[in-house]
Design an enzyme around this catalytic site. Structure first.
Site, mmCIF file in Angstrom:
data_model
loop_
_atom_site.group_PDB
_atom_site.id
_atom_site.type_symbol
_atom_site.label_atom_id
_atom_site.label_comp_id
_atom_site.label_asym_id
_atom_site.label_seq_id
_atom_site.Cartn_x
_atom_site.Cartn_y
_atom_site.Cartn_z
ATOM 1 N N ASP A 1 3.514 9.585 -0.804
ATOM 2 C CA ASP A 1 2.331 8.831 -0.401
ATOM 3 C C ASP A 1 2.107 7.719 -1.410
ATOM 4 O O ASP A 1 2.226 7.956 -2.622
ATOM 5 C CB ASP A 1 1.103 9.768 -0.407
ATOM 6 C CG ASP A 1 0.121 9.464 0.709
ATOM 7 O OD1 ASP A 1 0.034 8.309 1.126
ATOM 8 O OD2 ASP A 1 -0.576 10.409 1.160
ATOM 9 N N HIS B 1 0.815 -1.223 0.000
ATOM 10 C CA HIS B 1 0.000 0.000 0.000
ATOM 11 C C HIS B 1 0.848 1.273 0.000
ATOM 12 O O HIS B 1 0.325 2.353 -0.233
ATOM 13 C CB HIS B 1 -0.931 0.000 1.217
ATOM 14 C CG HIS B 1 -2.011 -1.032 1.125
ATOM 15 N ND1 HIS B 1 -3.323 -0.707 0.861
ATOM 16 C CD2 HIS B 1 -1.970 -2.380 1.220
ATOM 17 C CE1 HIS B 1 -4.045 -1.826 0.817
ATOM 18 N NE2 HIS B 1 -3.246 -2.846 1.029
HETATM 19 C C1 GDG Z 1 -2.046 4.011 3.352
HETATM 20 C C2 GDG Z 1 -1.035 4.671 2.412
HETATM 21 C C3 GDG Z 1 -2.733 4.559 0.586
HETATM 22 C C4 GDG Z 1 -8.562 9.753 8.074
HETATM 23 N N1 GDG Z 1 -8.956 10.406 9.172
HETATM 24 C C5 GDG Z 1 -10.187 9.932 9.462
HETATM 25 C C6 GDG Z 1 -10.545 8.984 8.496
HETATM 26 N N2 GDG Z 1 -9.533 8.895 7.669
HETATM 27 C C7 GDG Z 1 -9.520 7.986 6.489
HETATM 28 C C8 GDG Z 1 -9.572 8.751 5.202
HETATM 29 C C9 GDG Z 1 -8.971 7.731 4.246
HETATM 30 C C10 GDG Z 1 -7.955 7.002 5.115
HETATM 31 O O1 GDG Z 1 -8.304 7.255 6.465
HETATM 32 C C11 GDG Z 1 -6.551 7.513 4.897
HETATM 33 O O2 GDG Z 1 -6.082 6.982 3.692
HETATM 34 P P1 GDG Z 1 -4.869 7.621 2.912
HETATM 35 O O3 GDG Z 1 -4.767 6.924 1.614
HETATM 36 O O4 GDG Z 1 -5.101 9.082 2.763
HETATM 37 O O5 GDG Z 1 -3.574 7.436 3.812
HETATM 38 P P2 GDG Z 1 -2.921 6.285 4.790
HETATM 39 O O6 GDG Z 1 -3.677 6.127 6.042
HETATM 40 O O7 GDG Z 1 -1.505 6.723 4.962
HETATM 41 O O8 GDG Z 1 -2.995 4.912 3.957
HETATM 42 C C12 GDG Z 1 -1.761 5.474 1.349
HETATM 43 C C13 GDG Z 1 -3.617 3.785 1.546
HETATM 44 O O9 GDG Z 1 -2.850 3.098 2.532
HETATM 45 C C14 GDG Z 1 -4.461 2.746 0.798
HETATM 46 O O10 GDG Z 1 -3.671 1.868 0.064
HETATM 47 O O11 GDG Z 1 -3.542 5.381 -0.242
HETATM 48 O O12 GDG Z 1 -0.824 6.032 0.443
HETATM 49 O O13 GDG Z 1 -0.148 5.517 3.151
HETATM 50 O O14 GDG Z 1 -9.922 6.793 3.820
HETATM 51 O O15 GDG Z 1 -10.896 9.098 4.927
HETATM 52 N N3 GDG Z 1 -11.729 8.339 8.478
HETATM 53 C C15 GDG Z 1 -12.601 8.625 9.478
HETATM 54 N N4 GDG Z 1 -12.314 9.527 10.466
HETATM 55 C C16 GDG Z 1 -11.131 10.202 10.490
HETATM 56 O O16 GDG Z 1 -10.900 11.020 11.380
HETATM 57 N N5 GDG Z 1 -13.800 7.997 9.505
#
Ligand code: GDG
Length: 475
Positions: A380, A172
């Protein structure tokens, strides 16, 4: 299975098994004080649920409490196979090797990766335990899909125990270039671990290319057009499978009357003509220091009027016991405090900083409320927040500022793309996005929405699994 009383009790029975650091459920306490489980929010679980149910699936993962041993259980039609982690293993395998070695190294070393031999030993033995748990439940000829950087040794371990299985692996996070990866004292072991999979999946083609070059140079494997040949002559493949979101589910959530009302309420409370939004786990890869500095300067110079504009940053607590994350939190809070101290007025702060997690509906309301979404990671794997914002812009307006170092930048070309290390450039792009004409914003958003809705999480899972040779019914 090591450290598991079930050892030998369970006949292999599941035809499709997911192995991830965490189980697909989280603990809850109900109104009567009884412990129970609920499905973890998140795209991966949503995407795999139908296929897990159709194929007698099992999910192998840690249940979240150190030192606790749990029996397998069923939740909502899916078998959960908890893997035990001791307190010490949690510290060494998870917080140490996974999050203080591999995480920074794989993200361009934006924080200094620490190398400790005892962390590595814990990584090997925990990976072995996960591999054994998967080997134990998967039926003859079944499929195992291993997820992410915490479990890179599992594919090879599993292949050695169970050569009859189809094994997929998906990373990921970014896979770094050779120049960085070769710092890793255990580089050969990790590469060997990954090549145990029939398909090694990455977020972007660059990750697959880095990996192929490394296995050619370090392991001496022959590689050709994404295929590699192992020592024993067998073949595997490395390719990009950009992950996505359940776009329709986000759209429906954003259109729900309660969400619409909540978005209006947020705007009323903020009392600003223009709202900028950032949503990130509080992680040093997300470029928060640079982003907040950029906004500080924009407010300070008057290019953004603190009486008319607000920047709302949700920073969800994350990995709070790891030193680097504690330092980051302190830095960010100092920075925000200074800017608000300098620029704020009674009842009004230019930066609205929230160190908290929120329900998904609140996130959708925030996306709906924001005029400009600012996603500026230093590196990222993908970044799902950018895609979620696009899915929630159901009226076709809004503007996305996106780092060129997010995997998502390859797909979301019509975003206002920025180099987050270039603070002046980033400031200018933020202003460009904010002041673009409504027609320009709509034109860009239309293209972004087309991309996100035609490449959703189901497409992702289907394309990976069909390449692995798993029959997936189209939904
Ligand atoms: C890893 C990789 C890759 C965040 N705060 C809250 C919340 N979130 C949710 C967001 C989103 C998820 O968490 C974060 O996903 P990201 O992709 O932005 O980043 P990582 O956590 O670093 O994820 C990344 C991912 O894996 C998938 O393969 O894209 O590059 O680092 O869905 O909405 N959700 C809720 N409350 C929050 O306060 N409900």
């Amino acid at each position: 299975m090591t450290n598991n009383p079930r050892s030998g009790d369970v006949a292999p029975h599941a035809s499709f098994v997911v192995v991830a650091n965490r189980l697909a459920v989280e603990r809850i306490t109900d109104d009567e004080g009884d412990l129970g489980w609920r499905t973890s929010p998140g795209g991966l679980v949503t995407a795999l649920e139908p296929i897990m149910k159709a194929k007698e699936g099992a999910w192998v993962g840690w249940h979240g409490s150190p030192d606790e041993e749990l029996e397998p259980f069923e939740h909502d039609g899916i078998e959960m196979i908890p893997v035990r982690l001791s307190e010490e293993e949690f510290a060494e395998f998870y917080e140490g090797m996974s999050n203080a070695t591999l995480w920074p190294l794989y993200h361009d070393s934006v924080a200094f990766p620490e190398y400790h031999r005892e962390w590595w030993d814990a990584y090997v033995s925990v990976n072995q335990r996960f591999a054994e748990a998967a080997a134990e439940v998967t039926e003859e000829g079944g499929t195992v899909w291993v997820q992410d950087y915490q479990l890179q040794l599992v594919p090879r371990m599993l292949r050695e125990m169970r050569p009859d299985l189809k094994i997929g692996f998906f990373l990921h996070i970014p896979f770094p270039p050779q120049e960085l990866f070769q710092q890793l004292p255990w580089r050969t072991e990790i590469l060997k671990g990954l090549t145990g999979a029939d398909i090694v999946g990455f977020q972007v083609p660059g990750g697959a290319a880095n990996f192929l070059r490394l296995i050619r140079d370090r392991l001496g494997y022959e590689t050709k057009r994404g295929e590699f040949v192992r020592d024993d002559g067998s073949r595997g493949r490395a390719a990009a499978y950009p992950i996505s979101i359940d776009a329709n589910a986000f759209q429906d959530l954003a259109n729900h009357p309660d969400t619409v009302a909540r978005a209006e309420q947020i705007r009323e409370d903020l009392d600003a003509e223009i709202m900028f939004l950032g949503v990130d786990r509080l992680d040093y890869t997300k470029g928060l220091r640079q982003r907040i500095r950029a906004f500080g300067e924009l407010f300070q110079s008057g290019q953004l009027d603190p009486e008319k504009a607000v920047f709302l940053q949700v920073a969800t607590p994350s990995r709070e016991r790891v030193d680097e994350y504690r330092r980051l939190r302190d830095d960010i809070e100092l920075l925000v405090g200074r800017i608000n101290g300098d620029m704020g007025q009674i009842g009004r702060s230019p930066i609205n900083y929230l160190h908290s997690g929120y329900p998904r509906q609140e996130m959708a309301a925030l996306y709906r409320a924001a005029d400009v979404m600012v996603v500026t990671p230093l590196r990222d794997g993908m970044n799902l927040v950018a895609k979620e914002y696009v899915a929630c812009r159901t009226s076709g307006d809004g503007a996305l500022v996106l780092s060129e170092f997010a995997g998502a930048a390859r797909e979301l070309k019509q975003a206002w793309q920025v180099n987050p290390y270039d603070i002046n450039g980033m400031k200018q792009r933020i202003l460009d996005a904010a002041s673009a004409t409504p027609t320009e914003k709509r034109r860009r958003m239309r293209a972004l929405r087309r991309q996100v809705f035609t490449h959703d999480i189901n497409n992702w899972a289907e394309s990976f699994l069909s390449d692995l040779g798993v029959e997936v019914e189209s939904k």
